[in-house]
Structure formats: C-alpha cells, structure tokens
Design an enzyme around this catalytic site. Structure first.
Site, PDB file in Angstrom:
ATOM      1  N   HIS A 216      -0.485  -6.419  -2.573  1.00 57.46           N
ATOM      2  CA  HIS A 216      -1.643  -5.638  -2.138  1.00 57.46           C
ATOM      3  C   HIS A 216      -2.283  -4.985  -3.350  1.00 57.46           C
ATOM      4  O   HIS A 216      -1.775  -5.067  -4.461  1.00 57.46           O
ATOM      5  CB  HIS A 216      -1.256  -4.606  -1.072  1.00 57.46           C
ATOM      6  CG  HIS A 216      -0.311  -3.542  -1.513  1.00 57.46           C
ATOM      7  ND1 HIS A 216       1.007  -3.797  -1.845  1.00 57.46           N
ATOM      8  CD2 HIS A 216      -0.474  -2.196  -1.678  1.00 57.46           C
ATOM      9  CE1 HIS A 216       1.610  -2.665  -2.185  1.00 57.46           C
ATOM     10  NE2 HIS A 216       0.734  -1.689  -2.096  1.00 57.46           N
TER      11      HIS A 216
ATOM     12  N   HIS B  68      -2.994  -1.844  -4.431  1.00 58.67           N
ATOM     13  CA  HIS B  68      -2.723  -0.545  -5.045  1.00 58.67           C
ATOM     14  C   HIS B  68      -2.370  -0.690  -6.524  1.00 58.67           C
ATOM     15  O   HIS B  68      -1.689  -1.639  -6.926  1.00 58.67           O
ATOM     16  CB  HIS B  68      -1.602   0.177  -4.296  1.00 58.67           C
ATOM     17  CG  HIS B  68      -2.066   0.805  -3.020  1.00 58.67           C
ATOM     18  ND1 HIS B  68      -1.201   1.276  -2.064  1.00 58.67           N
ATOM     19  CD2 HIS B  68      -3.315   1.050  -2.536  1.00 58.67           C
ATOM     20  CE1 HIS B  68      -1.888   1.776  -1.049  1.00 58.67           C
ATOM     21  NE2 HIS B  68      -3.164   1.649  -1.318  1.00 58.67           N
TER      22      HIS B  68
ATOM     23  N   ASP C 270      -0.355   0.727  -8.571  1.00 58.20           N
ATOM     24  CA  ASP C 270       1.035   0.649  -9.046  1.00 58.20           C
ATOM     25  C   ASP C 270       1.651  -0.720  -8.769  1.00 58.20           C
ATOM     26  O   ASP C 270       2.807  -0.967  -9.129  1.00 58.20           O
ATOM     27  CB  ASP C 270       1.897   1.763  -8.434  1.00 58.20           C
ATOM     28  CG  ASP C 270       2.032   1.676  -6.928  1.00 58.20           C
ATOM     29  OD1 ASP C 270       1.029   1.354  -6.252  1.00 58.20           O
ATOM     30  OD2 ASP C 270       3.130   1.932  -6.411  1.00 58.20           O
ATOM     31  N   HIS C 271       0.859  -1.627  -8.191  1.00 56.90           N
ATOM     32  CA  HIS C 271       1.287  -3.010  -7.986  1.00 56.90           C
ATOM     33  C   HIS C 271       0.433  -4.008  -8.776  1.00 56.90           C
ATOM     34  O   HIS C 271       0.816  -5.169  -8.888  1.00 56.90           O
ATOM     35  CB  HIS C 271       1.232  -3.366  -6.500  1.00 56.90           C
ATOM     36  CG  HIS C 271       2.188  -2.568  -5.671  1.00 56.90           C
ATOM     37  ND1 HIS C 271       3.320  -3.106  -5.098  1.00 56.90           N
ATOM     38  CD2 HIS C 271       2.181  -1.256  -5.326  1.00 56.90           C
ATOM     39  CE1 HIS C 271       3.968  -2.149  -4.433  1.00 56.90           C
ATOM     40  NE2 HIS C 271       3.294  -1.023  -4.556  1.00 56.90           N
TER      41      HIS C 271
ATOM     42  N   HIS D 254       0.093  -0.647   5.762  1.00 55.23           N
ATOM     43  CA  HIS D 254       0.046   0.175   4.550  1.00 55.23           C
ATOM     44  C   HIS D 254      -1.338   0.054   3.922  1.00 55.23           C
ATOM     45  O   HIS D 254      -1.982   1.052   3.591  1.00 55.23           O
ATOM     46  CB  HIS D 254       1.137  -0.307   3.601  1.00 55.23           C
ATOM     47  CG  HIS D 254       1.180   0.437   2.300  1.00 55.23           C
ATOM     48  ND1 HIS D 254       1.543   1.758   2.206  1.00 55.23           N
ATOM     49  CD2 HIS D 254       0.910   0.023   1.025  1.00 55.23           C
ATOM     50  CE1 HIS D 254       1.498   2.140   0.939  1.00 55.23           C
ATOM     51  NE2 HIS D 254       1.102   1.107   0.206  1.00 55.23           N
TER      52      HIS D 254
ATOM     53  N   ASP E 266       5.098  -2.851   0.029  1.00 50.43           N
ATOM     54  CA  ASP E 266       5.243  -1.523   0.623  1.00 50.43           C
ATOM     55  C   ASP E 266       5.168  -1.559   2.144  1.00 50.43           C
ATOM     56  O   ASP E 266       4.783  -0.576   2.777  1.00 50.43           O
ATOM     57  CB  ASP E 266       4.148  -0.583   0.094  1.00 50.43           C
ATOM     58  CG  ASP E 266       4.349  -0.218  -1.366  1.00 50.43           C
ATOM     59  OD1 ASP E 266       5.358  -0.631  -1.964  1.00 50.43           O
ATOM     60  OD2 ASP E 266       3.475   0.480  -1.922  1.00 50.43           O
TER      61      ASP E 266
ATOM     62  N   HIS F  31       9.901  -0.262  -3.819  1.00 54.86           N
ATOM     63  CA  HIS F  31      10.189   1.111  -4.239  1.00 54.86           C
ATOM     64  C   HIS F  31      11.639   1.484  -3.926  1.00 54.86           C
ATOM     65  O   HIS F  31      12.215   1.016  -2.941  1.00 54.86           O
ATOM     66  CB  HIS F  31       9.273   2.102  -3.526  1.00 54.86           C
ATOM     67  CG  HIS F  31       7.850   2.055  -3.975  1.00 54.86           C
ATOM     68  ND1 HIS F  31       7.389   2.756  -5.066  1.00 54.86           N
ATOM     69  CD2 HIS F  31       6.777   1.376  -3.486  1.00 54.86           C
ATOM     70  CE1 HIS F  31       6.092   2.519  -5.220  1.00 54.86           C
ATOM     71  NE2 HIS F  31       5.716   1.689  -4.272  1.00 54.86           N
TER      72      HIS F  31
END
Length: 255
Positions: free
Chosen positions: A55, A57, A59-60, A111, A131, A169
């Site tokens: 996805h 985001h 941090d990905h 998410h 996530d 995570h």
C-alpha cells in the site's frame, strides 16, 4: 528453497527480504527505508530483482526512489498512481512471479483503500499482508470502513491454516495485551502473550505468525466467539460478527 528474513526499519517496521539459496537475486517487501535494505543486500552479496508493495503509506514506500535508481528492479504493487515507480500494477485475482514462485494478489481494503496482500502456496504457504493482519491484531482504519476490513480479514482467514503470516510491524506485544482484555478466558492468548514477552525481552522478532495460531488468539478473527462478543458488548454493538468487529476496532483505537 525460499527463505525470508526481516530487515528492521524505523522503530517497529519489518522489510521482508526473500531469497533463493541457488540465486543471488533477492526481493524485498514494503521498503520504507532504502538504507537498511542496501546494507543487507551488500552484506549478503545479493542483488535486488523485485520489490513488492502492499500500500501507499510512506513507511512502506519511502525507499523506492533510491532502490529503483540503484538496482532497477521490477516493482509490483497496487494500482494507485500515488505510488511512483511501479512497473506492474496488480489487483484482485492477478498473479506475479517472484524468485520462481507464483504469488497470488488479494485486495484487502480497510487500512487503506489500495491495500493488497501477496500469497504464495508451498510448504509452508507464505502471506505478506502489510498492515492488514498483524500477529494478534489488525491495522487501523485510515481510509476504509469496518465492513471492508472485516471482509478483508475473512478472506485472509480462508487461506490454509499453515500459512505463515509476515506482517509489516512489530506490534505483537501491544496487540496481545488488548487481546487479553477482549478475550480474557482464552488460555492460548495468555500463553502467546508470555511467549511474546520473552521474545521481546531478548529483542527477537515475534513474526512470522501462523494463520491457525491467529485464529486462536486474534480477537479480530474471533468475532463469532461468544466470549469475545460478550466482552465487546460492554463497548458497543455486537449484534453481528461484523458489528462486533467494528466495536473491537473502535475499542482498540483508544486502548
């Protein structure tokens, strides 16, 4: 044989590194940061052939520009124009080949609306779910609805019980503390919490989990269980499995 190892990033992310024993080519999943990926590849003498993205985001995806410039890999992810650098955009029912293995794509909104998961059959099967599904928990609903996330989790729960779950995570300890509140008579949760605490005390990853284990300990996969529903009823509507999920998710948000 395909092996999977975690590359820690930020405070609690895992970037998953996939490799075959017979090849120097590697794949990484959700590289939010390029630096630890480059370090791992150089340390192991590997080249980066493929990146999987679940996805959008940051941090990905934050490591994509540097990794693409350095290695020119195939980059496979959801059909979202916000993710720059994708060479293959995939959705529900699509397949891709990574390191000689077939990966099936599952759309799992909740998410985020663009969230996908990658599943490959084998001994054991492997699931890279970003996530959406965590050990002992599930992702927050930033874009999707409780109904979407409930259906997404049900779709993942239908995969083989021996599937290894590679979430993105290290949230297991906090998730299981909530699970103990939501499912207080579940001995499997208590045992999993003690095991997780020991692992974290020694800085060991608690992932991957196994899908059969998640069905025993994860309250978000246990919305039909009478004990979970009874506890959740103190916090909201539990008339259906889906409404029980929505109540659990809202409760967890403030836990």
């Amino acid at each position: 044989m395909l092996s999977v190892t975690p590359i820690p990033a930020f405070s609690d992310n895992y970037i998953w590194l996939l490799r075959q024993d017979t090849s120097p080519e590697a794949c990484v999943v959700d590289p939010g940061d390029a630096a630890p990926v480059i370090q791992a590849l150089e340390q192991e003498g590997l080249s980066l052939g493929t990146i999987l993205v679940t996805h959008h985001h940051h941090d990905h995806t934050g490591g994509l520009p540097e990794l693409i410039e350095r290695y020119s890999p195939e980059v496979i992810g959801p059909d979202n124009p916000a993710i720059a650098g994708l060479t293959q955009r995939v959705g529900q029912g699509d397949t891709c080949r990574v390191l000689g293995r077939r990966f099936d794509v599952h759309e799992v909104p909740g998410h985020t609306l663009d969230h996908i998961a990658f599943f490959t059959a084998g001994i054991p099967p492997l699931l890279f779910c970003g996530d959406t599904l965590f050990a002992g928990g599930c992702g927050r609903l930033f874009e999707g609805s409780p109904e979407q996330m409930y259906r997404s989790l049900q779709a993942l729960a239908a995969l083989p019980d021996d599937t290894l779950v590679f979430a993105a995570h290290e949230y297991t300890l906090a998730n299981l503390r909530f699970a103990q509140e939501a499912d207080p008579h579940n001995r499997d949760v208590a045992d999993a919490l003690a095991e997780t605490q020991r692992a974290r005390d020694h800085s060991r990853p608690t992932l991957p989990s196994q899908l059969a284990r998640e069905k025993r300990i994860n309250p978000f996969l246990r919305c039909a269980d009478p004990d979970v529903r009874a506890t959740a009823s103190q916090h909201g509507n539990t008339e259906t499995d889906q409404s029980t999920f929505a109540t659990l998710r809202a409760w967890k948000d403030g836990f």
